[in-house]
Design an enzyme around this catalytic site. Sequence first.
Site, PDB file in Angstrom:
ATOM      1  CG  ASP A 147       5.583  -6.287 -12.537  1.00  0.00           C
ATOM      2  OD1 ASP A 147       4.904  -6.573 -13.555  1.00  0.00           O
ATOM      3  OD2 ASP A 147       5.071  -6.013 -11.442  1.00  0.00           O
ATOM      4  CB  VAL A 205      -0.893   0.016   1.256  1.00  0.00           C
ATOM      5  CG1 VAL A 205      -1.867   1.188   1.196  1.00  0.00           C
ATOM      6  CG2 VAL A 205      -1.645  -1.302   1.382  1.00  0.00           C
TER       7      VAL A 205
HETATM    8 MG   LIG Z   1       2.941  -2.220  -9.386  1.00  0.00          MG
END
Ligand SMILES: [Mg+2]
Lengths: 330, 305
Positions: free
Chosen positions: B128, B18
């Site tokens: 990623d 978060v």
């Molecule tokens: Mg991400």
Amino acid sequence: MVELDWNNIPKDLCPVCKTDKYLSPTLQFKINPECYHKICDSCVDRIFSLGPSPCPYPNCGKILRKNRFKTQIFDDVEVERECDVRKRVVAVYNKTQEDFKTLDEYNAYLEEIEEYVYKLVNKIDVEQTEQKLKEYQQAHKDDIEMSNNQRDQEYEKFLKLQNLEKRYKAEKNKINREIIKEEQNLKNLGKLEVINQLQTASGEKDADKIIANVRDSMISKTSNYKEQLEELEKNYQEQRERIISGLDEIKEEEKPKVPFTPFNGDRVVSPPYEYGDYKDPFLLKIVDDVQYKAGGYKIDFYFHKSLNDAFTGLHCIIEEEKETVDQVMG
Amino acid sequence: MSTAYTKEKKVGEGTYAVVYLGKQIATGRDIAIKEIKTGTFKDGLDMSAIREMKYLQELKHQNIIELVDVFADKEKNLNLILEFLPSDLEMIINDKKLMIVPADIKSWMLMTLRGLHHCHRNGILHRDLKPNNLLISPEGCVKIADFGLARSLGMPNEKLTSNVVTRWYRGPELLFGAQHYSPAVDIWAVGIIFAELMLRTPYLPGKDDADQLVVTFQALGTPTEENWPGVSHLPNYNNLTVYPEPSRQELRNRFPAATESALDLMCGMLALNPNNRLNTEACLLHGYFTESPEPTEPEHLPKKS
Ligand SMILES: [Mg+2]
Ligand SMILES: Nc1ncnc2c1ncn2[C@@H]1O[C@H](COP(=O)(O)OP(=O)(O)O)[C@@H](O)[C@H]1O
Ligand SMILES: [Zn+2]
Ligand SMILES: [Zn+2]
């Protein structure tokens, strides 16, 4: 239900979804120059949206792509086919008469085109002809490529012209707005000024002179704007000419420019190490394997990484750095 | 919670973390606090946080997010303090009110590749890359972020998991389950992002892993032993429908605004065989970056409205 005769499909029926144009008048048929089998619009969308797929006609087997489907232009499929074949051949054989020294050579070239079209349309020596086309395409790749580059350049010119026109129009509008505004101002101001000056004036003769003066200044201001407009127009036309003739490129190069640095300084041209043809029999044996090769693994990366790790910091002398920091910090 | 920073409001959430907006009290500077979700990891080890910390400490570059500080909170979770970056490339692609011109795309590609070059030349794979992990600074600079899946090139006998990279950006060697791959996986992802910037919609949006193979090969052709020796030995290579490689003209039709060199670069980044894919150096030296138009200056790039 009656089995559909695929060799004899009713004119108004989509053989895939069995929708009839008579019942749904919005139905549109498409064909694909791979096999010319008609399929309705919504079937094309449904079947080919995700990418190439086989033609749904039994025993056809051609892989079709959505972007090549088109509305049939000629009633006769054969005419349609000839037209497509011609387009395809001419896209490769795209020379013009200027490309030939003599008319005879040019005619021979045209004849060759006709021969290919005829053969492909009538399915004579299809494979050989396709092969020849392919070879020609291969051999003249550069020319074809060049015409594509030309297309890019044309597009770029078009963008530049568009940009220029946009700026020109904006500038012109601004001046026109100024003229209207100034005229308005000038009128009001003129009135005020006349009244003002008349009040302090002594005789009638003076009053005439004053009015004439104000009018003169109005005219001179407007003509000033008109000159600006003319200047703008002239500039615009000149720049247009330059873009169209490609001269603006040269001008751009002339002005000193910050050179483009692809790496922005982040490139090690000469690494502090050299490993020549170092061979590590243990590691090389591990990576001599189809799984490594097919996955794109390269042992060189690992060597470089290890050496890089080992040498990073070699030129950082902490004591010296500390000194300069101390100096800076006082 | 450290006393050096305030935590103001939540600004984002990813798979592992978060993210909050905060302030560095001493300087008043905006920062992002990335708090790793608890309970997702065995042994109480936040592998992704540790990875992120480790690699970001090594990497300092104007196109890579800056790690300002790291601290552990009362629950012993790692908190990463990062420079605050208010927008990302995904927001820009999706904001249909924004007009994107070719020079803008070139600028984003250039910054992304520079950042990636820095990772690769230091032996680090990001693994990623996607528009949502390319954050944008208020000055318009691209900053590669989210190193939660990053890895350094290990010893060749270490196996790498092929379950990395968000599906749509996953290169064919990963789809085939390769366990020994290379920085080329990142190049593929950037190639897909390049395509997405031109199309303004995801290029290869597979619905699931199996569909991803289909979508990828429909668009770019099915790899064969001929153009990719050894491919049939990779774990998930079986029963493939053979789709033909797209012709140049088909690519032109799909990307009508792309110049020939833009297409060249994209195809070089999307070579199916990772051994044939361009590396960051070849990408940065590509003619696409020197041909007109010049890349837009970062501060003039379209911004989130
Ligand atoms: Mg991400
Ligand atoms: N430095 C930052 N500044 C502002 N927002 C951020 C920052 N880092 C991450 N975010 C927001 O939080 C989201 C998740 O962060 P990310 O690092 O991608 O986590 P995960 O590893 O869980 O995917 C991002 O998509 C972004 O919206
Ligand atoms: Zn139908
Ligand atoms: Zn057919």
